[in-house]
Design a protein around this motif. Structure first.
Motif, PDB file in Angstrom:
ATOM      1  N   VAL A 253       0.647  -1.167  -0.132  1.00 24.04           N
ATOM      2  CA  VAL A 253       0.068   0.001  -0.052  1.00 24.04           C
ATOM      3  C   VAL A 253       0.697   1.369   0.098  1.00 24.04           C
TER       4      VAL A 253
ATOM      5  N   PHE B 238      -1.550   4.398   0.535  1.00 23.44           N
ATOM      6  CA  PHE B 238      -2.356   4.753   1.372  1.00 23.44           C
ATOM      7  C   PHE B 238      -1.685   5.632   2.422  1.00 23.44           C
TER       8      PHE B 238
ATOM      9  N   MET C 288      -7.166   6.144   1.538  1.00 24.41           N
ATOM     10  CA  MET C 288      -6.838   4.884   0.504  1.00 24.41           C
ATOM     11  C   MET C 288      -7.170   5.563  -1.157  1.00 24.41           C
TER      12      MET C 288
END
Length: 133
Positions: A64, A68, A83
């Motif tokens: 991520v 994120f 996100m």
């Protein structure tokens, strides 16, 4: 009584964004580490992000990074997970969790230590995130 409540989940198309919130009651989140974990169907739960209350240090799973971002609002007793550029593989139930031990972890320690589940003392009930292709 300590309680963590997640919100902000939902259904989004690939490439879209969601902002999850984790609101705490019964204590000040600023004094602890708050992590986001997720569990997809048929898979083990995995750590996604963590923010330490003591110094604001953040940790992210490799999957991520760059997409994120976790942050906190001490006044609102809330930790967020923004996100972006969501992918179908991000589909999961997302949980926030609180740790005393991780908050005390040395800043120079390995990032993976931030996602050791037994170190987390309190958990929310989760919010579903579904990303369609």
């Amino acid at each position: 009584q300590v309680q963590l409540v997640e919100s902000g989940g939902g259904l989004v198309q690939a490439g879209g964004s969601l902002n999850l919130s984790c609101t705490g009651s019964g204590l000040a989140l600023v004094n602890y580490a708050i992590a986001w974990f997720r569990q997809a169907p048929g898979k083990e739960r995995e750590g996604v992000s963590c923010i330490k209350g003591s110094d604001g240090t953040t940790y992210y799973a490799d999957s991520v990074k760059g997409r994120f971002t976790t942050s906190r609002s001490n006044a609102e007793k809330t930790v967020y997970l923004q996100m972006n550029n969501l992918k179908p593989d991000d589909t999961a139930v997302y949980y926030c969790a609180l740790s005393v031990a991780v908050a005390a972890m040395p800043r120079t320690g390995p990032a993976t230590n931030a996602f050791i589940e037994p170190l987390y003392d309190y958990w929310g009930q989760g919010t579903q995130v579904t990303v369609s292709s």
